[in-house]
Motif scaffolding. Structure first.
Motif, mmCIF file in Angstrom:
data_model
loop_
_atom_site.group_PDB
_atom_site.id
_atom_site.type_symbol
_atom_site.label_atom_id
_atom_site.label_comp_id
_atom_site.label_asym_id
_atom_site.label_seq_id
_atom_site.Cartn_x
_atom_site.Cartn_y
_atom_site.Cartn_z
ATOM 1 N N ARG A 80 -81.421 6.119 45.785
ATOM 2 C CA ARG A 80 -81.730 5.621 44.438
ATOM 3 C C ARG A 80 -80.515 4.893 43.868
ATOM 4 O O ARG A 80 -80.640 3.822 43.260
ATOM 5 C CB ARG A 80 -82.155 6.783 43.534
ATOM 6 N N ILE A 116 -80.317 1.529 45.517
ATOM 7 C CA ILE A 116 -81.356 0.625 44.995
ATOM 8 C C ILE A 116 -80.918 0.048 43.649
ATOM 9 O O ILE A 116 -81.060 -1.150 43.403
ATOM 10 C CB ILE A 116 -82.706 1.374 44.872
ATOM 11 N N LYS A 151 -83.084 -5.631 41.952
ATOM 12 C CA LYS A 151 -84.397 -6.088 42.439
ATOM 13 C C LYS A 151 -84.327 -7.412 43.193
ATOM 14 O O LYS A 151 -85.235 -7.738 43.942
ATOM 15 C CB LYS A 151 -85.379 -6.213 41.279
ATOM 16 N N GLU A 188 -87.032 0.498 48.777
ATOM 17 C CA GLU A 188 -88.101 1.177 48.030
ATOM 18 C C GLU A 188 -89.082 1.865 48.986
ATOM 19 O O GLU A 188 -89.550 2.965 48.708
ATOM 20 C CB GLU A 188 -88.848 0.193 47.130
#
Length: 135
Positions: free
Chosen positions: A103, A106, A111, A120
C-alpha cells in the motif's frame, strides 16, 4: 469402497499435491464447482480463491490459487494455477505486513505509474489471501 478421484495441483514453481481424494471444490470464474470420481469431462478457468480437498466429509487440505485452469478428464482433475499456496503454511501477520508495504509503494508511485494496475492487482490478491486465512 467408493471410487477415488485422482487430483493434481500444479503451479509454475512446483506440484503442490498429487493423490487420490474423495472430492475437490474449486473457485471457477463462473462459480464454485465440485468434482467427484467419474465426473464428466470439462475445462474451465479459475479465479483467486480456495481449493478445498475433501476426504470423507472432512476438508483435508485448503490451497489458495491465483487464477489458472481446471481440467477434468477420465483420468481425474488437474489444476494448473498461476500461483498456489497451502493455507496451512501461510502466516496472516506476514500477509498483512506485505499488504502494508505494498500500500505504501502504491501511494508513493501514484496512479500515473506504469506499474499502478499491477500493484493494485497484487494488493487485491493479498486481500483475498488474507480473507481466506481468516475463514
Amino acid at each position: 469402497m467408493a471410487d477415488k478421484l485422482h487430483f493434481s495441483l500444479v503451479s509454475p514453481a512446483r506440484e503442490l499435491f498429487s493423490g487420490e481424494v474423495d472430492h475437490v471444490i474449486a473457485p471457477g470464474t463462473e462459480g464454485e464447482f465440485g468434482v467427484l470420481a467419474n465426473h464428466a469431462p470439462f475445462m474451465t478457468t479459475l479465479k483467486n480463491g480456495v481449493v478445498r480437498v475433501l476426504d470423507g466429509g472432512n476438508t483435508s487440505m485448503r490451497l489458495f490459487v491465483r487464477g489458472g485452469f481446471a481440467d477434468v478428464t477420465p483420468a481425474g482433475l488437474t489444476i494448473l494455477a498461476e500461483e498456489a499456496v497451502n493455507l496451512e503454511s501461510m502466516d496472516a501477520a506476514q500477509v498483512q505486513k506485505d499488504m502494508d508495504a505494498l500500500r505504501i509503494k502504491i501511494l508513493e508511485e501514484g496512479k500515473d505509474s506504469g506499474h499502478h494496475d499491477a500493484l493494485e492487482e497484487e494488493y487485491a490478491y493479498l486481500e483475498s489471501l488474507k480473507a481466506a486465512l481468516s475463514h
